[in-house]
Design a protein around this motif. Structure first.
Motif: not given
Length: 279
Positions: A97-110
């Motif tokens: 949801y946050l990524i869909a509403n803020n293009s500055n976010f992405e998943i950190q692949n930990d």
């Protein structure tokens, strides 16, 4: 609704013990400031030790994650955007949801958090045994008839994540008893309260079905994430959404369980996810 749940937003560990000697987290050169929801039974230093052990047990590359506690997801978002933390810990549905509403976010692949998940449930006061039994019964019925899975698909999996979660109308019954449920509105699409005060999202849809099953009124009481346990124990509310850490070796299962409460049968499970800002 804060669940967790929030609450939840808890770290868990898995994997086999490879006999790795435990090192002091402070001795590690690589440091990541990790925003997390405040835990009731562990301070930031203790949580740092737990996370370090989880990474070692997973056999992933160990990075010293230094937790920074916050009372809400919105506070964590402001912290990562201002550079106070490097990564924030949330859930996969919330991250999407946050990524869909803020293009500055992405998943950190930990790698070390892959497969880690928390269970969402209801928290009630320990003495409210009938209320807990009623909630457990409804959850069981909804699991059996498929209606719980349908709600998850409609309000979590297939929801348009680029829009605010849809408003939910909770039915009212004349003369019926009222159950006061605490909501934070800070965990979309699970828990959301719009600017005009309307509750929405998956948890609200679930409450609407519970009201129908029990023939009882549901009154929503908006609270802050940090006040979840206090609101319940002071009788301000009767129910709060909570996230539960599975009983695992490296992190205590009661790390975020306050005294004097009981937890219902879980009704939803979500993977832990870490978010970062794009470079």
């Amino acid at each position: 609704m804060a669940a967790i749940c929030a609450a939840g937003l808890l770290m868990t560990g898995c994997g086999s013990d490879g006999g790795t000697e435990t090192k002091d987290p402070a001795s590690q050169a690589a440091i990541t400031k990790l925003g997390m929801i405040t835990h009731l039974n562990a301070d930031e230093k203790k949580m740092e030790e737990y996370l370090f052990k989880v990474q070692e047990k997973s056999h992933a590359k160990v990075v010293n994650h230094v937790p920074v506690f916050f009372d809400s997801l919105s506070q964590m978002q402001m912290a990562i955007e201002s550079g106070k933390v490097d990564v924030i810990s949330t859930y996969k549905s919330v991250a999407d949801y946050l990524i869909a509403n803020n293009s500055n976010f992405e998943i950190q692949n930990d790698d070390w958090i892959k497969g880690l998940a928390d269970n969402f449930c209801f928290a009630v006061r320990k003495e409210d045994t009938q209320l807990k039994a009623d909630l457990d019964k409804v959850i069981g019925e909804m699991k059996s008839d498929g209606s719980l899975d349908k709600l998850i698909n409609d309000y979590v999996v297939n929801v348009d994540k680029g829009k605010a979660p849809p408003k939910i109308e909770i039915p009212k019954f004349d003369g019926a008893d009222t159950i006061k449920v605490g909501v934070t509105g800070d965990l979309p699409p699970l828990d959301y309260v719009s600017a005009d005060g309307n509750a929405a999202g998956f948890n609200t849809a679930l409450l609407a079905e519970i009201a129908k099953h029990l023939n009882k009124n549901i009154e929503l009481v908006q609270i802050t994430g940090g006040a979840r346990a206090a609101a319940l124990n002071s009788d301000q509310i009767d129910v709060i959404f909570w996230a539960v850490v599975p009983n695992l070796e490296k992190i205590p299962s009661d790390i975020d369980k306050p005294e004097g409460i009981e937890l219902s049968t879980p009704y939803f499970k979500d993977d832990v996810a870490h978010l970062k800002l794009k470079k």
